[in-house]
Design a protein around this motif. Structure first.
Motif: not given
Lengths: 192, 190
Positions: A9-12, A17-21, B70-74
């Motif tokens: 769930x965190x990786x997804x 784009x949810x960097x805080x995860x 760093x850019x987001x992982x999109x």
């Protein structure tokens, strides 16, 4: 130890784009990775730098993570390779010893762990260990049994519920209360 | 569950009944919540192995700082990605193109005129005769495309076998044997 669902769930979330995860993943695995890297890299400061590099590499490669193995297994391999590369870059060859990691890969220990630890760290670890053991001994038996079955024996809540003959909700509550009691002793030590 | 802390405890054990909702609350939590999440994991490490690394507490903030730029992982989540079929499809297309090419070479009348000059270097016929000559039926029965391709492959193979057996006697300085093989003319009289 059964972290797959939460990790997925965190990786997804990171991949969306949810960097805080990713911060939460780092918080989760930082101790294990620093300990693992520390088996290769003697200097504790270097070990922290290498561990930092491990997480940066993991973040950049997370788009390629396909979930074919557990996240920690994947992270473990990155850590091993990064630590080995660090030693190779410094012209030092790790000694292979008879220890294995999650994948059965031999662990390379650069030197005896005790040699590279500062007196302050040795004291802190000893104090933490003594405090935790003392607190564990003082816990009510049902809490101590629940946290032991979970953390040391790696049992699921369902199995613990069966073993302790109580509902899963009770197991969850006992494990939490045990952690809360232990954390109350650990927190001030880490803030010193 | 009573509190976010109890949720943390269940989450770290992968035993929370509503993982995603609990993660949202964890992610929205303050520094204290995140530090507790980290300490709960450290406690587990200590209980399993007393030689843990308490100094790692500072690592997460260092990683966070470095990743700030760093850019987001999109990319789409590989965990949910459907199987990728473009590579097998491409391979199949190339294979089909290759078969078509062989068939075209076997039947193309213009290839006779376009025979490379190196074909002149083909060694004398007796040396390069196939070991066994294949009968393909009367001349007025045109072979199918598959038969023609198979025949072409057999003849090429025969040339290669014969050539390798006799390469010492055919040795031409500075000429790679492959030159002789590509000089094969499928339209030439057998």
């Amino acid at each position: 130890m059964g972290e797959t669902r939460t990790d997925e769930a965190l990786i997804a979330r990171v991949q969306r784009g949810e960097k805080a995860a990713f911060d939460v993943l780092v918080l989760r695995y930082q101790h294990r990775i620093v300990k693992l890297v520390g088996r290769y890299v003697r200097n504790p400061s270097d070990a922290l730098d290498v561990a930092q590099d491990v997480f940066i590499k993991a973040y950049r490669a997370l788009g390629n993570f396909r979930g074919e193995s557990a996240f920690y297994t994947w992270l473990y391999r990155i850590a091993i390779n990064t630590a080995k590369n660090h030693l190779a870059a410094r012209g030092r060859r790790p000694k292979e010893v008879d220890l294995t990691g999650p994948d059965g890969e031999p662990l390379a220990i650069d030197d005896l762990q005790a040699d590279d630890e500062t007196p302050e760290k040795v004291m802190l670890v000893a104090e933490i260990k003594a405090t935790i053991l003392r607190t564990m001994a003082a816990l009510p038996e049902d809490l101590r049994t629940a946290i032991t079955l979970r953390e040391i024996d790696g049992m699921s809540y369902e199995d613990i519920a069966t073993a302790m003959d109580c509902p899963i909700g009770t197991v969850r509550s006992r494990i939490f209360r045990a952690r809360e009691a232990l954390d109350a002793q650990l927190k001030p030590l880490l803030e010193q | 569950m009573d509190s976010i802390d109890e949720e943390l405890s269940a989450l770290m054990d992968d035993e929370h009944p509503a993982t995603d909702a609990a993660l949202s609350r964890l992610l929205a939590g303050n520094v204290e919540v995140h530090e507790r999440w980290s300490r709960y994991h450290l406690l587990g490490e200590i209980l399993r192995d007393a030689n843990s690394a308490p100094e790692a507490q500072s690592l997460a903030s260092r990683v966070h700082e470095q990743l700030n730029g760093e850019p987001f992982h999109l990319v789409p989540s590989p965990l949910n990605r459907k199987p990728n079929l473009w590579a097998p499809a491409l391979a199949a297309s190339l294979a089909a193109l290759g078969v078509w090419g062989v068939i075209t070479v076997a039947h193309g009348p213009e290839r006779t005129a376009a025979t490379p000059a190196v074909a002149v270097n083909v060694p004398p016929a007796p040396l390069l005769q196939p070991a066994t000559r294949l009968e393909t039926g009367p001349d007025n029965e045109a072979p199918t495309a598959g038969e023609a391709a198979a025949e072409l492959r057999r003849r090429l193979n025969s040339y290669i076998v014969n050539f390798n057996e006799q390469r010492d006697s055919l040795a031409v300085p500075n000429v790679h044997p492959y030159v002789r093989i590509v000089g094969f003319d499928p339209g030439a009289p057998r």
